[in-house]
Write an enzyme that holds these catalytic residues in place. Structure first.
Site, mmCIF file in Angstrom:
data_model
loop_
_atom_site.group_PDB
_atom_site.id
_atom_site.type_symbol
_atom_site.label_atom_id
_atom_site.label_comp_id
_atom_site.label_asym_id
_atom_site.label_seq_id
_atom_site.Cartn_x
_atom_site.Cartn_y
_atom_site.Cartn_z
ATOM 1 N N ARG A 132 -7.803 -43.180 30.738
ATOM 2 C CA ARG A 132 -6.824 -42.982 30.483
ATOM 3 C C ARG A 132 -5.893 -43.588 28.619
ATOM 4 O O ARG A 132 -5.208 -43.144 28.341
ATOM 5 C CB ARG A 132 -4.820 -42.663 31.167
ATOM 6 C CG ARG A 132 -4.601 -43.423 31.615
ATOM 7 C CD ARG A 132 -3.989 -44.137 32.848
ATOM 8 N NE ARG A 132 -2.760 -44.603 32.969
ATOM 9 C CZ ARG A 132 -3.454 -45.863 33.013
ATOM 10 N NH1 ARG A 132 -3.836 -46.530 34.101
ATOM 11 N NH2 ARG A 132 -1.716 -47.208 33.436
ATOM 12 N N ARG B 64 0.909 -1.188 0.202
ATOM 13 C CA ARG B 64 0.035 0.012 -0.181
ATOM 14 C C ARG B 64 0.479 0.981 -0.002
ATOM 15 O O ARG B 64 0.562 2.421 -1.036
ATOM 16 C CB ARG B 64 -1.566 -0.539 0.949
ATOM 17 C CG ARG B 64 -2.101 -1.048 1.467
ATOM 18 C CD ARG B 64 -2.887 -0.978 2.312
ATOM 19 N NE ARG B 64 -4.021 -2.273 2.172
ATOM 20 C CZ ARG B 64 -4.989 -2.642 3.393
ATOM 21 N NH1 ARG B 64 -4.521 -2.117 4.620
ATOM 22 N NH2 ARG B 64 -5.722 -3.641 3.005
#
Length: 111
Positions: A80, A16
């Site tokens: 787990r 820009r």
């Protein structure tokens, strides 16, 4: 990822500022420096980034399985086991991907 996003934004701002529209990659010397500096693999295209996506996905899955491991273990010891095996598999996969990356780096001819 945040660094890459920051670098990409700097290129946008420089485009820009110096009025350089994509796909142009040349123009003002300061823009060219910013454009080149943001490239994680200078002088190459984005093809080397594709393995990164697989690695990131595996890393995120690993973090998810560790969370599930923690949650499962706090509820019951048996809870787990599934996440433990999944996280171990993902760790081996990540290790393998790291080894492939290292081999590719050292065996690939550099210019």
């Amino acid at each position: 990822v945040l660094f890459l996003a920051y670098f990409a934004l700097q290129v946008i701002y420089a485009r820009r500022k110096y009025k350089i529209s994509p796909p142009e990659t040349t123009g003002h010397p300061e823009f060219e420096r910013i454009f080149r500096a943001q490239d994680p693999w200078p002088c190459q295209n984005s093809t080397p980034l594709s393995p990164t996506g697989v690695t990131v996905a595996c890393g995120l899955l690993y973090l998810y399985t560790r969370l599930k491991y923690f949650q499962g273990y706090t509820e019951a010891a048996q809870g787990r086991l599934g996440p433990m095996y999944a996280s171990a598999l993902l760790l081996w996969l990540l290790l393998g991907l790291a080894m492939v990356g290292l081999l590719a780096h050292f065996l690939q001819p550099h210019s």
